[in-house]
Design an enzyme around this catalytic site. Structure first.
Site, PDB file in Angstrom:
ATOM      1  N   ARG A 262       0.855  -1.188   0.000  1.00  0.00           N
ATOM      2  CA  ARG A 262       0.000   0.000   0.000  1.00  0.00           C
ATOM      3  C   ARG A 262       0.889   1.235   0.000  1.00  0.00           C
ATOM      4  NH1 ARG A 262      -1.992  -3.552   3.942  1.00  0.00           N
ATOM      5  NH2 ARG A 262      -4.065  -4.432   3.492  1.00  0.00           N
ATOM      6  N   LYS A 286      -1.781  -2.274   8.159  1.00  0.00           N
ATOM      7  CA  LYS A 286      -2.877  -1.613   8.858  1.00  0.00           C
ATOM      8  C   LYS A 286      -2.944  -2.054  10.319  1.00  0.00           C
ATOM      9  CE  LYS A 286      -6.037  -0.860   4.962  1.00  0.00           C
ATOM     10  NZ  LYS A 286      -7.383  -1.160   4.425  1.00  0.00           N
ATOM     11  N   HIS A 357      -2.953   2.089  -5.845  1.00  0.00           N
ATOM     12  CA  HIS A 357      -3.540   0.809  -5.445  1.00  0.00           C
ATOM     13  C   HIS A 357      -3.726  -0.144  -6.616  1.00  0.00           C
ATOM     14  CE1 HIS A 357      -4.850  -0.802  -1.622  1.00  0.00           C
ATOM     15  NE2 HIS A 357      -5.825  -1.439  -2.208  1.00  0.00           N
ATOM     16  N   ARG A 360      -1.275  -2.958  -6.710  1.00  0.00           N
ATOM     17  CA  ARG A 360      -1.614  -4.046  -5.782  1.00  0.00           C
ATOM     18  C   ARG A 360      -2.613  -4.993  -6.433  1.00  0.00           C
ATOM     19  NH1 ARG A 360      -1.264  -4.786  -0.223  1.00  0.00           N
ATOM     20  NH2 ARG A 360      -3.100  -5.615   0.859  1.00  0.00           N
ATOM     21  N   HIS A 383      -3.485  -9.630   3.803  1.00  0.00           N
ATOM     22  CA  HIS A 383      -4.903  -9.641   4.190  1.00  0.00           C
ATOM     23  C   HIS A 383      -5.079 -10.455   5.472  1.00  0.00           C
ATOM     24  CE1 HIS A 383      -6.289  -8.831  -0.225  1.00  0.00           C
ATOM     25  NE2 HIS A 383      -5.880  -7.744   0.394  1.00  0.00           N
ATOM     26  N   TYR A 392     -10.774 -11.131  -5.841  1.00  0.00           N
ATOM     27  CA  TYR A 392      -9.953 -11.385  -7.025  1.00  0.00           C
ATOM     28  C   TYR A 392     -10.417 -12.604  -7.813  1.00  0.00           C
ATOM     29  CZ  TYR A 392      -6.950  -7.839  -5.081  1.00  0.00           C
ATOM     30  OH  TYR A 392      -6.484  -6.653  -4.594  1.00  0.00           O
TER      31      TYR A 392
END
Length: 412
Positions: A262, A286, A357, A360, A383, A392
């Protein structure tokens, strides 16, 4: 008569006024942070003019405020053509004097106890100190709360005890149609947070947070917009790595494309996060989550080239620094997004978006095409929940065709 300020700056006139004794140290600080000689000279010259004006107005060092900057620039604009960076240069000078302890910190005006600003500031302090939320979250929440209070109370006194469920519903109905679905959802989240805070403070007796309407935001409603790997190659090939800025930007784009980081993760990457011996990278994701990733050889070479011949001298431990003075770390992911947008425009690549993004998404799409499982993709992208990666599956058209039911009575 020439006057030597420091090794970089010589003025044709002796500086006057209260700031004059500090101009030499200010010039040294500018030099230490990477400013070019011409910019140092310009800022010192402007500072000397400002100091002379302060002396003429009998303003002492301890009395300098931001209002004096505005008044001086208005005075200066009547005599010479103003330049867009003048205010920033003087503000930089005053900040330096404050760090030196010769100019006191300016006291901000205290808002009225029943004003919108008073309640917004109190809520902001609660989020930062009581909830320990990230700055980015606070920045996102506060504008919605301010708009809500202005919508309900206007310029009058704010009494949270007067809020009702009808006020909340009215505001959401008024604002939601004007916003993108994700922004509208963020707005309702901010409102629930503020109304829970108001109840926590005892200002509101009922649970108004429950009255905030739900904004539809269906999961996986769209297909990820991914840049193709051929386009990534074109962007990388367009970057001139003979320059320091080019070496930096090449390494940044390669990190985005090869590891799917990110933009905020790239901006916060530290020198200590790179294990050169083991060929590994520690990424700050995150919510403080750390992800250990292998460091591809080409990415390592690109970062090393920037560190050896491109990164300006700095005490910062961040890997990537601003190309222009002051040489310091990026403030956040927005700066990385700006670099990506600039490089896409220069490369003439017809990418899905101008954002960071998409690299990614592009990596995940390419991995899926090469046979990687959704679990492997999720591990690389960091994730924390498997359902985040399932979006995806929508880009694997060949696999989806096998699941498609035949059309009744044949194809039309």
């Amino acid at each position: 008569m020439n006057v030597v300020i420091n090794s970089q700056v010589v003025l044709s006139r002796v500086p006057e006024g209260p700031i004059a004794p500090y101009l030499g140290r200010f010039a040294d600080s500018l030099d230490a942070t990477g400013y070019a000689v011409k910019w140092i000279h310009r800022q010192i010259l402007l500072g000397s003019y400002f100091s002379r004006w302060l002396g003429q107005k009998s303003v002492a060092l301890q009395d300098i405020t931001s209002d004096h900057l505005t008044r001086y620039l208005q005075y200066r604009a009547r005599r010479v053509q103003p330049r867009c960076g003048d205010h920033a240069a003087l503000a930089h000078l005053v900040d330096f004097l404050r760090r030196e302890g010769v100019v006191p910190e300016e006291r901000l005006a205290v808002p009225e106890p029943f004003s919108v600003d008073h309640h917004v500031r109190a809520y902001e302090v609660y989020l930062r100190e009581g909830r320990a939320l990230a700055t980015a979250t606070i920045v996102n929440y506060v504008p919605f709360v301010r708009d809500f209070l202005k919508h309900r109370f206007g310029a009058g006194s704010v009494k949270l005890s007067c809020l009702s469920a009808a006020d909340v519903v009215c505001f959401v109905r008024h604002q939601a149609p004007r916003l993108h679905r994700k922004r509208a959802k963020l707005m309702t989240t901010a409102l629930r947070s503020f109304l829970s805070y108001a109840r926590f403070c005892g200002e509101v007796d009922v649970d108004l947070a429950a009255a905030v309407p739900v904004v539809p935001n269906w999961s996986m409603a769209s297909i990820p917009r991914a840049i193709a790997w051929e386009q990534v190659r074109q962007v990388l090939a367009s970057i001139d790595r003979r320059t320091a800025t080019g070496r930096r930007d090449y390494a940044i784009v390669l990190l985005l494309a090869r590891l799917g980081l990110r933009s905020g993760e790239v901006a916060s990457l530290q020198l200590d996060d790179i294990d050169w011996k083991e060929g590994r990278l520690s990424v700050h994701g995150k919510s403080g989550y750390r992800n250990e990733l292998p460091l591809p050889a080409d990415v390592g070479r690109a970062i090393a080239a920037y560190l050896k011949s491109g990164r300006p001298p700095s005490t910062s431990r961040c890997v990537f620094l601003r190309a222009r003075a002051p040489a310091r770390a990026f403030q956040g992911g927005c700066a990385i997004g700006s670099i990506v947008r600039h490089r896409l425009q220069r490369s003439d690549v017809d990418a899905p978006t101008f954002g960071a993004h998409q690299f990614r998404h592009g990596l995940a799409t390419e991995m899926l095409r090469r046979g990687a499982s959704l679990g492997e993709i999720g591990d690389l992208l960091g994730h924390r929940h498997p359902q985040t990666t399932t979006i995806y599956a929508k880009v694997d058209i060949q696999a989806l065709r096998k699941l498609a039911l035949p059309w009744p009575r044949g194809a039309q």
